[in-house]
Design a protein around this motif. Structure first.
Motif, PDB file in Angstrom:
ATOM      1  N   GLY A 270      -4.728 106.851  85.118  1.00 16.37           N
ATOM      2  CA  GLY A 270      -4.591 105.860  86.079  1.00 16.37           C
ATOM      3  C   GLY A 270      -3.749 106.595  87.137  1.00 16.37           C
ATOM      4  N   ALA A 282      -7.919 103.106  89.239  1.00 17.93           N
ATOM      5  CA  ALA A 282      -6.728 103.212  88.670  1.00 17.93           C
ATOM      6  C   ALA A 282      -6.254 102.120  88.319  1.00 17.93           C
ATOM      7  N   SER A 285      -7.619 101.152  84.859  1.00 17.13           N
ATOM      8  CA  SER A 285      -6.962 102.084  84.067  1.00 17.13           C
ATOM      9  C   SER A 285      -5.645 101.751  83.310  1.00 17.13           C
TER      10      SER A 285
END
Length: 836
Positions: A270, A282, A285
């Motif tokens: 991320g 991101a 993640s």
């Protein structure tokens, strides 16, 4: 019979255990005894080191990226365990991480080399020594190949110990032995993984990534795949290949099954995606990192990172409600300050500046869970003031941020910013003050009276409001009428300070009402006081308004005449000299502020606008030229349209200055390596200069500058050309060209030499002519009395001869002085001086 059999068995056993050359040793006996002797101690020492590092590890969430491994140097993830590091033949006992100190590892059967109890030896040194002893004592060589499989574990242990001791080259030496002596071992992929890691530690990422890439093509065991994915992704990231690192981390997330490792992998992925500007990926993640996190700190930081990925297209109200709700749940309530900081970041991205500032202030009001977050909240508030040009308050909040921050790189960068803000603040408030005085000086008497009457009315209203507030505060304290309310100073003794020892209400400071009343009473009597010694005699605590008032020249002390317009009008300067000096100070400060906007904050548009405003105010010529030059040099490459007006003013109004020459023909300041043709041309031009053939030297220089515009010798050509111009056209032309060199090549040696020569040429020094006896020669001596012809021994030469001597002496003195100023920056290093 039994005694005979026992004796024979004992003899055979002792013979097998006796020290022999590697090629004579028993493969069976050595393989049997290796694991339960020195190798166990080596692996145990290495495991102890890893365990200690894990316990001491603390993630730095403010660095660009976290490390996947919970102790930076850790070779494996928690889920993988040490089994993968040592091979499938290791026993369960050797895979346990034992919490023993490095100096007290017990000796196993088979002997002790003394290192286990050696004082001062580190755990890794013990692991290295034990691994070396294992290899030396238990190696079994047949036909150049190692036959004791346990020796592979010893080499891997040795390589690991050396890698984490900072000796990757020595680790490679151990691994190369494995590739030679155990080339058919099925565990070689593990050795190759550590080989790649060793190269990565040496920052040879090309070799490391090549090794890892080759390994990915092989069919590896699951444990090896996990280990490879961790080290390969980090090596790709460290080498700057972020896109490939993201892809490898996705693979690592799939093959690793341990929750903690999956969380760390998702968090790092991320961070990289956010750095690449891929906010949505991101966020997904970071959400995975939060889902798999088994650590409270990791959960909180994942939520904050999710908030950072917010953009203006997202649902702000929904995201805000989610964070506000989660900050009130259970243990998350202890991290409210961090969640408020995240909410402030979201509000800023949504364009809600006021709401963002409120969240940052709420973060400061909560209990501190992370000093760095507190510092970042101070920074965000200060940045808000900076955007409003309130430099005093911005600087104060930046200083507060520096005082509490824990991440050193951010702290250092902020210290530089704070210093720059203070420099800008000094100029900004000087400009405001002088502008106000100059504006008042231009007003008529009636306009001044009206202006100050308006100011006085505002001041009266403010003071009246403060007085009413003070009276209300006095009344709220109550009187001794028998009504002992909670706010009364005569309330029951159970709430008074003296009751803190035996009263039922407990300690005084546990009663918030008493504390509040006591604080109010203290402030009314003593005012705001700093926490320091001798506070009764110290000045009242300054507020952020005080330095601003001081910078603007506003006196806070109440004067009896403060309500009279004449009190202010009589302080306005009227003489032209004072007003002219105020204008010069303001213009110089504006020039400095424009340059600082560009140098400190890289805000070229604001710097350009500030300097153009200065140009419109018609400053003195020196400031005008510098302003136009700065505007041009800031914009001529990236924004020619913004530089065009400055260029035209220079060419039209100041055509014979070095600044106009620079605007007419700006030089490229980046040069490539010198070409052989340019070097030959320079040597020829320099030889002509030494032989006083200045016209020929100039012609060669002109052709060379046309053909080699970006050559590294361009500054030297320019300086040599200036000296030729001085010989051919005179001192004034030479000065003009030297000024041009100082502007174009200010960071080079030639630019520095040009400045030194200019300082000499523009100085007031004069050459004094002396005769052979050292007497000063006067050009026009004035006789004080008639002198007889026979008594004139001083000079019998004709006047034209004397004039020639004076000219020659002056020329030689000037040449000597120029040579001293130059320190010969022109001569090529290997060029022999030619004779006439």
């Amino acid at each position: 019979m039994k005694k005979t059999i026992f004796s024979l068995f004992l003899i055979l056993f002792l013979a097998a255990c006796a020290t022999k050359k590697p090629e004579k040793r028993s493969r069976f006996m050595k393989g049997f005894s290796t694991q339960y002797n020195t190798l166990f101690n080596a692996q145990d020492a290495l495991n102890t080191e890893f365990d200690e590092r894990t316990k001491a590890h603390k993630d730095n969430f403010y660095a660009p990226y976290i490390h996947l491994l919970t102790y930076e140097e850790q070779p494996l993830g928690s889920e993988i365990g040490q089994a993968a590091a040592f091979s499938e033949t290791a026993t369960p006992a050797s895979r346990n991480t034992l919490s023993r100190s490095a100096g007290n590892l017990p000796a196993m059967p088979g002997g002790n080399d003394g290192l286990s109890d050696a004082k001062g030896a580190t755990t890794l040194e013990i692991a290295e020594a034990k691994a070396l002893k294992t290899i030396d004592k238990y190696s079994v060589i047949r036909d150049g190949q190692e036959k004791n499989n346990s020796i592979f574990d010893a080499y891997i242990t040795l390589a690991q110990a050396r890698i984490y001791m900072g000796k990757p080259l020595a680790a490679l030496d151990a691994l190369n032995t494995v590739f030679i002596k155990m080339k058919d071992d099925k565990r070689l992929p593990l050795a190759k993984i550590y080989q790649g890691l060793a190269y990565a530690k040496m920052k040879d990422y090309f070799k490391a990534n090549a090794i890892f890439a080759d390994l990915k093509k092989e069919k590896l065991k699951k444990d090896y795949q996990k280990l490879l994915s961790i080290h390969y992704s980090e090596a790709l990231l460290e080498s700057g290949n972020k896109e490939a690192a993201v892809a490898e981390l996705a693979h690592a997330f799939e093959v690793n099954t341990n929750r903690k490792m999956k969380s760390r992998i998702a968090f790092l992925r991320g961070q990289i995606l956010a750095d690449l500007g891929k906010g949505q990926q991101a966020r997904e993640s970071f959400a995975s990192a939060y889902k798999y996190a088994n650590d409270f700190e990791f959960e909180v930081k994942s939520q904050i990172e999710i908030a950072k990925t917010y953009n203006s297209k997202d649902d702000y109200s929904g995201a805000r409600k989610y964070l506000e709700d989660i900050s009130k749940k259970g243990t998350y309530a202890s991290r409210k300050n961090e969640f408020y900081y995240a909410l402030g970041l979201m509000a800023n991205k949504a364009g809600k500046k006021t709401e963002a500032q409120d969240f940052f202030r709420k973060s400061l009001a909560e209990k501190v869970s992370d000093p760095q977050i507190r510092g970042l909240s101070y920074f965000e508030i200060g940045k808000g003031y900076l955007e409003e040009d309130d430099y005093i308050k911005a600087g104060a909040y930046y200083d507060s941020a520096i005082a509490v921050m824990t991440y050193e790189p951010t702290k250092i960068a902020l210290q530089n910013q704070s210093s720059n803000i203070k420099k800008i603040a000094a100029n900004y408030y000087l400009i405001k003050k002088n502008d106000s005085i100059l504006a008042l000086a231009k007003m008529s008497e009636g306009e001044r009276i009206a202006y100050f009457n308006s100011h006085i009315e505002k001041m009266k209203a403010k003071e009246d409001a403060e007085e009413r507030a003070r009276i209300r505060e006095e009344r709220s304290k109550g009187f001794d009428t028998g009504d002992y309310a909670a706010n009364s100073v005569f309330a029951g003794k159970s709430n008074m300070f003296q009751d803190f020892t035996g009263g039922s209400k407990g300690f005084y400071f546990s009663n918030t009402s008493s504390v509040s009343r006591g604080s109010t009473d203290f402030k009314q009597i003593w005012g705001n006081r700093a926490l320091s010694d001798n506070w009764r005699y110290s000045a009242r605590m300054a507020t952020m308004q005080d330095p601003k008032s001081a910078a603007l020249g506003v006196v806070s002390t109440a004067d009896p005449r403060r309500f009279e317009p004449a009190f202010y009008i009589e302080k306005i300067p009227r003489d032209a000299t004072t007003l002219d000096q105020l204008k010069k100070s303001r213009d110089t400060a504006t020039l400095g502020m424009g340059m600082m906007y560009d140098d400190f904050f890289s805000d070229t548009p604001l710097a350009t606008q500030t300097l153009y405003d200065l140009v419109d105010n018609q400053p003195e010529e020196k400031v005008m030229l510098l302003s136009l030059y700065e505007i041009f040099i800031m914009n001529y490459e990236n924004n020619p349209a913004a530089a065009e007006r400055a260029k035209q003013i220079l060419l039209n109004d100041y055509p014979y200055t070095s600044y106009a020459e620079f605007a007419r023909n700006p030089r490229n300041k980046s040069f490539v390596k010198s070409a052989p043709e340019a070097e030959r041309a320079y040597r020829t031009a320099f030889a002509y200069y030494e032989n006083e053939k200045f016209t020929e030297s100039q012609a060669i220089i002109h052709d060379a500058l046309e053909q080699h515009k970006n050559d590294a010798l361009v500054p030297k050509f320019a300086l040599l050309n200036a000296l030729n111009a001085g010989k051919l056209s005179g001192k004034e032309v030479m000065i003009l060209q030297l000024e041009q060199i100082a502007l174009n090549y200010d960071k080079t040696m030639e630019g520095e030499k040009a400045k030194e020569m200019l300082n000499w040429l523009k100085s007031d020094l004069k050459v004094q002519m002396r005769d052979e006896k050292g007497n000063v020669i006067q050009k026009n001596p004035t006789p004080t009395a008639p002198v007889k012809k026979a008594e004139t021994p001083i000079n019998t030469a004709p006047s034209n001869v004397l004039q020639k001597q004076q000219n020659d002496a002056a020329r030689k003195a000037e040449e000597r002085s120029l040579e001293q100023a130059q320190e010969n920056p022109l001569a090529p290093p290997t060029l022999p001086k030619q004779k006439k």
